[in-house]
Design a protein around this motif. Structure first.
Motif, PDB file in Angstrom:
ATOM      1  N   ILE A 172      80.418  46.671 111.199  1.00 46.91           N
ATOM      2  CA  ILE A 172      80.540  46.289 112.665  1.00 46.91           C
ATOM      3  C   ILE A 172      78.603  47.529 113.123  1.00 46.91           C
ATOM      4  N   SER A 173      77.710  46.061 113.887  1.00 39.84           N
ATOM      5  CA  SER A 173      76.761  46.688 113.767  1.00 39.84           C
ATOM      6  C   SER A 173      76.787  47.421 115.347  1.00 39.84           C
ATOM      7  N   ASP A 174      75.469  48.023 116.002  1.00 41.10           N
ATOM      8  CA  ASP A 174      75.272  48.135 116.582  1.00 41.10           C
ATOM      9  C   ASP A 174      75.795  47.398 117.663  1.00 41.10           C
ATOM     10  N   VAL A 175      75.614  48.241 119.201  1.00 38.04           N
ATOM     11  CA  VAL A 175      76.234  47.455 120.265  1.00 38.04           C
ATOM     12  C   VAL A 175      75.104  47.411 120.883  1.00 38.04           C
ATOM     13  N   LEU A 176      74.698  46.114 121.515  1.00 35.83           N
ATOM     14  CA  LEU A 176      73.348  46.007 122.977  1.00 35.83           C
ATOM     15  C   LEU A 176      74.599  45.733 123.913  1.00 35.83           C
ATOM     16  N   LEU A 177      73.432  46.879 124.492  1.00 35.83           N
ATOM     17  CA  LEU A 177      74.332  46.897 126.109  1.00 35.83           C
ATOM     18  C   LEU A 177      72.532  46.159 127.099  1.00 35.83           C
ATOM     19  N   GLY A 178      72.685  45.281 127.977  1.00 35.09           N
ATOM     20  CA  GLY A 178      71.485  44.840 128.903  1.00 35.09           C
ATOM     21  C   GLY A 178      71.869  44.842 130.016  1.00 35.09           C
ATOM     22  N   GLY A 179      71.154  44.897 131.406  1.00 35.18           N
ATOM     23  CA  GLY A 179      71.594  44.518 132.677  1.00 35.18           C
ATOM     24  C   GLY A 179      70.177  44.844 133.112  1.00 35.18           C
ATOM     25  N   SER A 180      70.251  43.436 134.424  1.00 39.19           N
ATOM     26  CA  SER A 180      68.963  43.384 135.047  1.00 39.19           C
ATOM     27  C   SER A 180      69.607  43.986 136.603  1.00 39.19           C
ATOM     28  N   VAL A 181      69.203  44.196 137.516  1.00 38.79           N
ATOM     29  CA  VAL A 181      69.551  43.672 138.996  1.00 38.79           C
ATOM     30  C   VAL A 181      67.818  44.053 140.093  1.00 38.79           C
ATOM     31  N   ASN A 182      67.853  42.594 140.870  1.00 37.63           N
ATOM     32  CA  ASN A 182      66.813  41.939 141.872  1.00 37.63           C
ATOM     33  C   ASN A 182      68.151  41.406 143.182  1.00 37.63           C
ATOM     34  N   TRP A 183      68.047  42.663 143.728  1.00 35.28           N
ATOM     35  CA  TRP A 183      69.224  42.845 144.437  1.00 35.28           C
ATOM     36  C   TRP A 183      68.236  42.272 146.144  1.00 35.28           C
ATOM     37  N   ASN A 184      67.171  42.642 146.059  1.00 33.43           N
ATOM     38  CA  ASN A 184      66.520  41.675 147.063  1.00 33.43           C
ATOM     39  C   ASN A 184      64.587  41.841 146.469  1.00 33.43           C
ATOM     40  N   PRO A 185      63.679  41.640 147.558  1.00 27.97           N
ATOM     41  CA  PRO A 185      62.611  41.133 146.519  1.00 27.97           C
ATOM     42  C   PRO A 185      61.840  42.009 146.060  1.00 27.97           C
ATOM     43  N   ARG A 186      61.646  43.491 146.907  1.00 30.98           N
ATOM     44  CA  ARG A 186      61.377  45.003 146.570  1.00 30.98           C
ATOM     45  C   ARG A 186      61.679  45.171 145.758  1.00 30.98           C
TER      46      ARG A 186
END
Length: 792
Positions: free
Chosen positions: A608-622
């Motif tokens: 089993i390889s390493d686990v990749l976790l990713g995320g992004s949040v663009n809740w508002n333009p600021r």
């Protein structure tokens, strides 16, 4: 109030004054008299829309335009002269003359005005006591005028203005500034140019001053016998403001650039620079732009470097062209890139030269590419210049002399996709440094796939066949001088898409759940004896984890029997489709060892390889936040992590921070910003300073800090302040760039920018834009304003 109009189209072009109206009292009374006598009043003057509101009026059009005159009293002789007194006004095309008294001679087109004279021509305004002007050709003089120019909002006063024609004028004993005038007899602008004469040429967008003195805050800065300056953002030939720079490597630098605007599509900038520690450096940059080709050539030459005791030079040339050809679909594209320097230390000593010359690997590349139906082909030559460092030597990459490639792709019946890639390359390098023989490689890749797609998901089986032939200049360790390799690869990519409407924090959103499975199988072939000309390990990320080969390049094809599983969930705006949140994870399941490796590498045995976790949040333009983590399930520790955040609430306000970690290698913290200093004390006003010394300007802090946590020191840094006073800007910036583990270059940049006129000092804008994400220039170039924005 009386009103007359002169129409030059009457009487065969001789023109004539006629009454378009009568005195105001008669205008009001006549309709009532007509009604009392039982007559219908004459129809009122009808106004019609016109699309002919031209920004500039040609001399031919101006000669046939009517003239309008109004005033309290109008006297004169028809077709000869007219005298207007009291609120006098003459309007013709884009010229408006107002005065207490106005005399206009029709045969000579000469207007004489006195008493509170105001002239508005195409938005440029002159005011004074006495004017004499030939209106059509705009030739004459104005005594003791004040003036305001529309294009750059500059203004001033003089003893006299001589109008040479509609584009050129000479101002005597003049002042010039772009600082907004405020009421009060004691007002003085923050910066002021005084000159015995100023010549303005609006056709060339150039102003020249003789006997000039530039003052700032009442302090004389530069007495200049002769000076030229732009009247707009258009380019012009001439000596540019001197540049002074200070750093710890070259010492004090003084440059005086000369710009030659050869043609609208060609220019040359020549910059001699005196470096206190090194000597004289000569820099020339030539740019050209044609319909079918364009390019930039730059040469730096230092005849005698006092520190290195030799001559130094750097050459950068780039050229792009579209070649017409009958045997291609849309012609052929030619791209040339030449980068050469004199010695191995050039990148370290001249860190601010062209970016292409500040690396240790300099590419010299020529590519000709074309398409013909389903075929896309190219011919390329690539030769590297490697700049060696005895403390950190690098193995030079292979030159490609030449490389020929072609790609064929088309869709067959029943949705089947067929493609084929062929690559022939001759690889050359110094075998004593690479430890491998030079050689020729013929590589081909045949791919057949059949995607099935629907709203709920997709599945794409693909079959690949890799075929490679090598011919070497020297024999391998087993005695072979020629090697063949054939490998098949089977992959199946599949995914599902689930959606539902939901709500978070009172916001209506659409949530998706997107599981994905990717299987690949490639048999093992021993490739350990093959040289490595262009292969390297693929970066392990959310994109490459769903790929067939663990390597980039064509010298290594990984043996694989693995399944990659991943899932992504997104929150979307149901109206626009904009992504507000994305989270995902992926992991490889390996069913057998991967034995194909790069030279010196070890087989991959983990199931089993390493686990990749990713995320992004663009809740508002600021606000925006993104993060990735590579997690090792065996050690239960993070192998690599990144975390970044950006906040941009408005113009000239940006804040970014990033944390980057790679176990046993590096750990860095990176912060960048541009922010009004006054916001720190609660003042969130948007206005800039008035620049007149009567109100506060606006200070901005700018910077970027890159800190190595495992070394406990700053690696790269930019720190500075900007001041916006409305009609002038001030910048002071300190920059530190790491050039090796023990050395760094440092310099201090200071600049005064007189808005709409010129700049003095070192321009730090490139450094700020390169280092600060979202940085905005406090004074971006704007278009030429319309003459109707200042219409009398």
């Amino acid at each position: 109030m009386c009103f007359l109009m002169f129409d030059p189209s009457i009487r065969g072009g001789a023109g004539r004054w006629y009454r378009a109206g009568v005195c105001l009292a008669a205008t009001l009374v006549t309709p009532w008299l007509a009604l009392a006598q039982g007559h219908e009043p004459e129809a009122a003057l009808q106004l019609r829309n016109s699309l002919a509101l031209e920004e500039s009026i040609s001399p031919l059009t101006r000669s046939v335009l009517p003239s309008f005159v109004t005033g309290n009293t109008i006297t004169g002789r028809t077709d000869l002269e007219t005298v207007v007194e009291g609120d006098a006004m003459l309007r013709k095309g884009d010229v408006v003359i107002r005065a207490d008294r106005l005399e206009y001679n029709q045969p000579t087109d000469l207007a004489r005005a006195s008493g509170h004279v105001r002239v508005n021509r195409a938005g440029n305004v002159y005011e004074g006591p006495l004017l004499e002007l030939r209106v059509d050709v705009f030739e004459g003089f104005f005594n003791q005028p004040t003036y305001h120019f529309l294009r750059n909002q500059a203004h001033g006063q003089a003893d006299r203005v001589d109008f040479l024609d509609d584009q050129r004028a000479v101002i005597h004993n003049a002042t010039y500034t772009t600082c907004r005038r405020l009421p009060g007899p004691s007002w003085m602008p923050d910066w002021l140019l005084q000159a015995t004469s100023i010549r303005l040429d609006n056709e060339e967008d150039v102003g020249t001053a003789e006997g000039a003195l530039l003052s700032f805050k009442g302090v004389p800065l530069l007495p200049i016998p002769y000076l030229s300056f732009p009247l707009s953002d258009q380019r012009k030939s001439g000596v540019l403001p001197p540049i002074a720079d200070l750093d710890n490597v070259n010492g004090l630098e003084l440059s005086v650039p000369y710009y030659w605007n050869i043609a609208p599509n060609r220019d040359l900038t020549f910059t001699p620079t005196l470096m206190s520690k090194r000597g004289v450096n000569l820099d020339a940059e030539f740019r050209y732009l044609e319909p079918s080709y364009s390019g930039v050539a730059r040469l730096d030459w230092m005849p005698a470097d006092q520190l290195r005791e030799t001559n130094r030079w750097g050459l950068n040339f780039s050229h792009q062209a579209r070649l017409q050809s009958s045997w291609t679909d849309n012609g052929a594209a030619l791209n040339l890139s030449l980068n050469r320097v004199s010695d191995d230390n050039y990148w370290r000593d001249f860190t601010r030269t062209n970016v292409s010359l500040t690396q240790r690997l300099l590419a010299n590349d020529a590519t000709l590419s074309w398409t013909n139906g389903p075929f896309s082909s190219s011919v390329r030559t690539l030769k590297w210049q490697t700049l060696q460092d005895v403390t950190a030597p690098i193995v030079p990459p292979y030159d490609r002399l030449p490389q020929l490639t072609t790609h064929y792709g088309r869709s067959l019946a029943q949705g089947v996709n067929l493609s084929m890639d062929v690559d022939f390359t001759r690889f050359e390098s110094d075998s004593t440094l690479t430890g491998q023989p030079n050689g020729r490689r013929l590589f081909s890749l045949l791919q057949v796939s059949r995607p099935w797609q629907a709203a709920a998901g997709y599945i794409t089986p693909k079959l690949q066949l890799h075929a490679t032939q090598y011919q070497f200049d020297a024999r391998l360790a087993n005695g072979d001088s020629q090697v063949n390799r054939v490998l098949p690869t089977l992959s199946i990519d599949s995914g599902l898409v689930f959606e539902r409407d939901t709500q978070f924090f009172g916001r209506q959103l659409r949530q998706t759940l997107e599981p994905r499975a990717f299987y690949v199988n490639t048999p093992y072939r021993d490739q350990s004896l093959l040289p490595n000309y262009d292969s390297g390990a693929s970066d392990f990320n959310m994109a490459t984890i769903f790929s067939e080969n663990a390597f980039v390049g064509n010298d290594r094809i990984s043996d694989s029997d693995l399944l990659t599983l991943g899932v992504t969930s997104r929150l979307l705006d149901p109206d626009t489709g904009a992504e507000a949140v994305r989270v995902g994870m992926a992991q490889r399941l390996r069913f057998r060892d991967q034995n194909v490796t790069l030279p010196g590498g070890a087989a991959v045995t983990d199931r089993i390889s390493d686990v990749l976790l990713g995320g992004s949040v663009n809740w508002n333009p600021r606000w925006s936040v993104d993060a990735t983590v590579q997690f090792n399930p065996h050690t239960e520790k993070s192998v690599r992590s990144t975390l970044g955040a950006r906040y941009r609430p408005g113009s000239y306000r940006t804040l970014s921070a990033a944390y980057r970690y790679q176990r046993d290698t590096s750990e860095q913290l990176d912060v960048g910003w541009q922010w009004p200093v006054s916001d720190l004390w609660g003042d969130r006003g948007q206005a800039q300073g008035d620049g007149q010394g009567l109100g506060e300007g606006r200070w901005y802090s700018v910077g970027r800090l890159n800190y190595s946590m495992n070394e406990g020191k700053l690696v790269d840094s930019v720190l500075g302040f900007e001041y916006d006073a409305g009609c002038w800007l001030g910048r002071i910036v300190f920059e530190r760039l790491q050039t090796s583990t023990v050395t760094a270059t440092q310099r201090l940049m200071f600049q005064l920018e007189f808005v709409g006129f010129s700049r003095i000092g070192v321009n730090p804008l490139k450094s700020l834009k390169d280092n600060i994400s979202g940085y905005q220039n406090l004074r971006e170039p704007t278009g030429v304003p319309s003459r109707f924005s200042n219409y009398d």
